[in-house]
Design a protein around this motif. Structure first.
Motif, PDB file in Angstrom:
ATOM      1  N   ALA A  94       0.882  -1.162   0.000  1.00 35.47           N
ATOM      2  CA  ALA A  94       0.000   0.000   0.000  1.00 35.47           C
ATOM      3  C   ALA A  94       0.921   1.214   0.000  1.00 35.47           C
ATOM      4  N   ARG A  95       0.661   2.175  -0.884  1.00 38.17           N
ATOM      5  CA  ARG A  95       1.597   3.289  -1.079  1.00 38.17           C
ATOM      6  C   ARG A  95       0.893   4.629  -0.906  1.00 38.17           C
ATOM      7  N   PHE A  96       1.565   5.531  -0.172  1.00 43.93           N
ATOM      8  CA  PHE A  96       1.110   6.901   0.041  1.00 43.93           C
ATOM      9  C   PHE A  96       2.227   7.818  -0.430  1.00 43.93           C
ATOM     10  N   GLU A  97       1.883   8.816  -1.250  1.00 44.03           N
ATOM     11  CA  GLU A  97       2.880   9.751  -1.769  1.00 44.03           C
ATOM     12  C   GLU A  97       2.406  11.185  -1.573  1.00 44.03           C
ATOM     13  N   VAL A  98       3.329  12.045  -1.201  1.00 45.18           N
ATOM     14  CA  VAL A  98       3.076  13.482  -1.131  1.00 45.18           C
ATOM     15  C   VAL A  98       4.168  14.163  -1.940  1.00 45.18           C
ATOM     16  N   GLU A  99       3.752  14.896  -2.964  1.00 44.91           N
ATOM     17  CA  GLU A  99       4.706  15.567  -3.850  1.00 44.91           C
ATOM     18  C   GLU A  99       4.395  17.060  -3.864  1.00 44.91           C
ATOM     19  N   ASP A 100       5.408  17.859  -3.560  1.00 40.71           N
ATOM     20  CA  ASP A 100       5.205  19.304  -3.534  1.00 40.71           C
ATOM     21  C   ASP A 100       6.019  19.988  -4.634  1.00 40.71           C
ATOM     22  N   GLN A 101       5.802  21.271  -4.759  1.00 43.22           N
ATOM     23  CA  GLN A 101       6.537  22.099  -5.720  1.00 43.22           C
ATOM     24  C   GLN A 101       7.413  23.100  -4.966  1.00 43.22           C
ATOM     25  N   GLY A 102       7.878  22.671  -3.803  1.00 50.54           N
ATOM     26  CA  GLY A 102       8.717  23.521  -2.967  1.00 50.54           C
ATOM     27  C   GLY A 102      10.141  23.575  -3.478  1.00 50.54           C
ATOM     28  N   PRO A 103      11.062  23.983  -2.611  1.00 50.70           N
ATOM     29  CA  PRO A 103      12.452  24.178  -3.031  1.00 50.70           C
ATOM     30  C   PRO A 103      13.218  22.880  -3.271  1.00 50.70           C
TER      31      PRO A 103
END
Length: 174
Positions: A94-103
């Motif tokens: 089971a996979r959880f991902e958080v992807e941001d556009q930060g630095p």
């Protein structure tokens, strides 16, 4: 509370309540809990969360990890950016991902991500604070649950944190 958590993890005294739970439901709850904080920074969440992703772990502690990752994404994202949250099941986890556009995270700092009290060159964008314990706790918790946590990042282009937890029922290929 973070100091107590890290001490319990390091001393081996942390007790987990490992059960089967719907990781997708937890992911939706966590994202919804950050709607106001994201809105204040005009950050949009784009989610790809399956309706049902059964996982094996400690529900409360997994929520703590997800909260840390989503909080960090909001904290390190500038006004008007987008945060992508995914929760899916594949053949092995089971996979959880958080992807941001930060630095993003500089390559030479990647080894420090999960160290206690580590402060990297990337700074929060909206006067938020950081004690430098969240990722260390997250790694300790996920490791103790038999899962994996890692980060993929290119400096200047954001970061993606991935958590994998074991499935509750093995697939035919197992």
């Amino acid at each position: 509370e973070n100091l107590l958590d890290i001490n319990s993890i390091e001393s081996g005294r942390l007790k987990l309540s490992v059960t089967e739970f719907n990781m997708a439901e937890l992911a939706r709850t966590v994202v919804n809990s950050f709607a106001d904080a994201a809105s204040r920074k005009h950050i949009e969440f784009i989610t790809d969360i399956s309706s049902f992703v059964q996982a094996y772990g400690d529900y409360k502690r997994t929520g703590q990890v997800f909260n840390n990752l989503v909080s960090n994404a909001v904290k390190f994202s500038s006004m008007g950016k987008t945060i992508y949250v995914r929760c899916v099941r594949d053949d092995s986890c089971a996979r959880f991902e958080v992807e941001d556009q930060g630095p993003g995270i500089a390559e030479e700092e990647m080894h420090m991500l999960y160290e206690k009290f580590s402060r990297l060159s990337a700074k929060p964008t909206g006067d938020e604070t950081s004690a430098g314990l969240g990722l260390s706790i997250a790694k300790g918790l996920i490791d103790k649950m038999g899962g994996k946590i890692w980060c993929e990042s290119e400096f200047g282009k954001g970061a993606k944190f991935i958590v994998e937890l074991p499935l509750t029922t093995p697939t035919a290929e197992d």
